[in-house]
Design an enzyme around this catalytic site. Structure first.
Site, mmCIF file in Angstrom:
data_model
loop_
_atom_site.group_PDB
_atom_site.id
_atom_site.type_symbol
_atom_site.label_atom_id
_atom_site.label_comp_id
_atom_site.label_asym_id
_atom_site.label_seq_id
_atom_site.Cartn_x
_atom_site.Cartn_y
_atom_site.Cartn_z
ATOM 1 N N CYS A 169 0.836 -1.200 0.000
ATOM 2 C CA CYS A 169 0.000 0.000 0.000
ATOM 3 C C CYS A 169 0.869 1.248 0.000
ATOM 4 O O CYS A 169 1.347 1.682 1.057
ATOM 5 C CB CYS A 169 -0.945 -0.015 1.198
ATOM 6 S SG CYS A 169 -2.026 1.426 1.253
ATOM 7 N N CYS B 20 -0.445 4.165 2.018
ATOM 8 C CA CYS B 20 -0.282 3.988 3.470
ATOM 9 C C CYS B 20 1.171 4.196 3.895
ATOM 10 O O CYS B 20 1.452 4.837 4.908
ATOM 11 C CB CYS B 20 -0.696 2.582 3.899
ATOM 12 S SG CYS B 20 -2.181 1.975 3.130
ATOM 13 N N ASP B 21 2.107 3.634 3.142
ATOM 14 C CA ASP B 21 3.480 3.511 3.638
ATOM 15 C C ASP B 21 4.526 4.318 2.872
ATOM 16 O O ASP B 21 5.681 4.369 3.297
ATOM 17 C CB ASP B 21 3.894 2.025 3.632
ATOM 18 C CG ASP B 21 3.010 1.204 4.561
ATOM 19 O OD1 ASP B 21 2.533 1.758 5.571
ATOM 20 O OD2 ASP B 21 2.773 0.013 4.277
#
Ligand code: FAD
Ligand code: NAP
Length: 320
Positions: free
Chosen positions: A136, A139-140
């Site tokens: 992701c 997300c990261d």
């Protein structure tokens, strides 16, 4: 022992979509029943820092999901630790069977069973998940500012993630197993023109390289699919973007799916192809796949379910 339960709204899944649907359905006095499934709290329980949930500058995924569960419970949702093993959407009330032997009948069903990223299946990939290996970028990606990143995959997701990751990385290498991409041409154009992106064609990844103390990724070992020659590509972040598998096992033969298996909803709603069945979250979303968008769709599903139920004719009382 088997038992049968009736509920106005059955919510299947306990991620952000399911719990948000539960909060709204309970506040609409629909007395919802939510079945949590094998992963109570959903995908966010498998991560640490969540930095894009509005109102929490930094919250741990499992803690956020415990709070959502408590909120759903507090509003009056009945939360059941069980797994739905089959679902019959051919007639109303709908029928769901659970692993523990309960039969649920429901006037409306909200599906919130999520999706799972596909992985390469390498032991080293598993070892470094959360320590440099991710599926992701949204997300990261932020954790790899000023670092080198490798993305694997050749579809829209891989190309979009590679482009997005250039916001953080000094260099992004896209590794693809063929010599042409599956992604849309417009995305390919952007990718090829980007000065920070290099493409390694005809390669797979056979190992993620890293350190033990502290755990972290230092590179990937790529293998040419025709010659077998290996090349080590240095990176601190390795993003696997080889597709997602929406959890449609219960409904794949009963609802219209699209975009590689996601539940199709009528645009701007959570209505599926079966009236009274609503879908929310990653199960129906091949584009955004975020906690906040899933929660938003959970809210929509509860409101859609409430409107659907209030439009149903009231059953005539049985005369003596
Ligand atoms: P999910 O969270 O996938 O939950 C699905 C639920 O369905 C689970 O509770 C499961 O038990 C249940 N279920 C499945 N089958 C059944 C069944 N047969 N019976 C009953 N229940 C069933 N998003 C962000 O916004 N920010 C982040 O920082 C972020 N980080 C992430 C990190 C990782 C490692 C991962 C994997 C994802 C991350 N995401 C992040 C994405 C986010 O987690 C998802 O978008 C979100 O969880 C989707 O919510 P959902 O409710 O649709 O489904
Ligand atoms: P996808 O289109 O299925 O692409 C997966 C990619 O990963 C393919 O290039 C595939 O290679 C590669 N791959 C699969 N397994 C692999 C393995 N084991 N090792 C190495 N590579 C592997 O998945 P996606 O990109 O996630 O897209 C899913 C759907 O969502 C598609 O319909 C897509 O169009 C859609 N989507 C749309 C948008 C958008 O509209 N902006 C954004 C994201 C996704 P091959 O090409 O060789 O098969």
């Amino acid at each position: 022992m088997s038992d049968t339960r009736h509920t106005k709204v059955l919510i299947i899944g306990s991620g952000p979509a399911g719990y948000t649907a539960a909060i709204y359905a309970a506040r609409a006095m629909l007395d919802p029943v939510l079945v949590q499934g094998i992963e109570p709290g959903g995908q966010l329980t498998t991560t640490t820092d969540v930095e894009n949930w509005p109102g929490d500058i930094n919250v741990q995924g499992p803690e956020l999901m415990q709070r959502m569960e408590a909120h759903a419970r507090e509003t009056g949702t009945e939360i059941i630790s069980d797994i739905i093993t089959s679902l019959d959407l051919s007639k109303r009330p709908f029928t769901a069977m659970s692993d523990s032997g309960t039969t649920f009948t429901a006037d409306a069903v909200i599906l919130a069973t999520g999706a799972q990223a596909k992985w390469l299946g390498l032991p080293s990939e598993e070892k470094y998940k959360g320590f440099g290996v991710s599926a992701c970028a949204t997300c990261d990606g932020f954790f790899y500012r000023g670092k080198e990143i490798v993305v694997i995959g050749g579809g829209n997701t891989a190309v979009e993630e590679a482009l997005f990751l250039t916001n953080f990385a000094t260099k992004v290498t896209l590794i693809h197993r063929r010599d042409s991409l599956r992604a849309e041409k417009i995305l390919q154009d952007r990718l090829f023109k980007h000065p920070k992106i290099e493409v390694l064609w005809d390669h797979t990844v056979e190992e993620v390289l890293g350190t033990d103390t502290p755990p972290g990724v230092t590179g990937v070992r790529a293998k040419h699919v025709k010659t077998g020659k290996t090349t080590d590509v240095p990176c601190e972040g390795f993003f696997v973007a080889i597709g997602h598998a929406p959890a449609t096992e219960l409904v794949k033969d009963q609802l219209v799916l699209h975009n590689g298996g996601y539940v199709k909803v009528h645009p701007g709603t959570t209505e599926t192809s079966v009236p009274g069945v609503f879908a929310a979250g990653d199960l129906t979303d091949h584009v955004y796949r975020q906690a906040v968008t899933s929660a938003g769709m959970g809210c929509m599903a509860a409101l859609d379910a409430e409107r659907f139920l209030s439009a149903q004719p009231v059953a005539e009382p049985v005369s003596a």
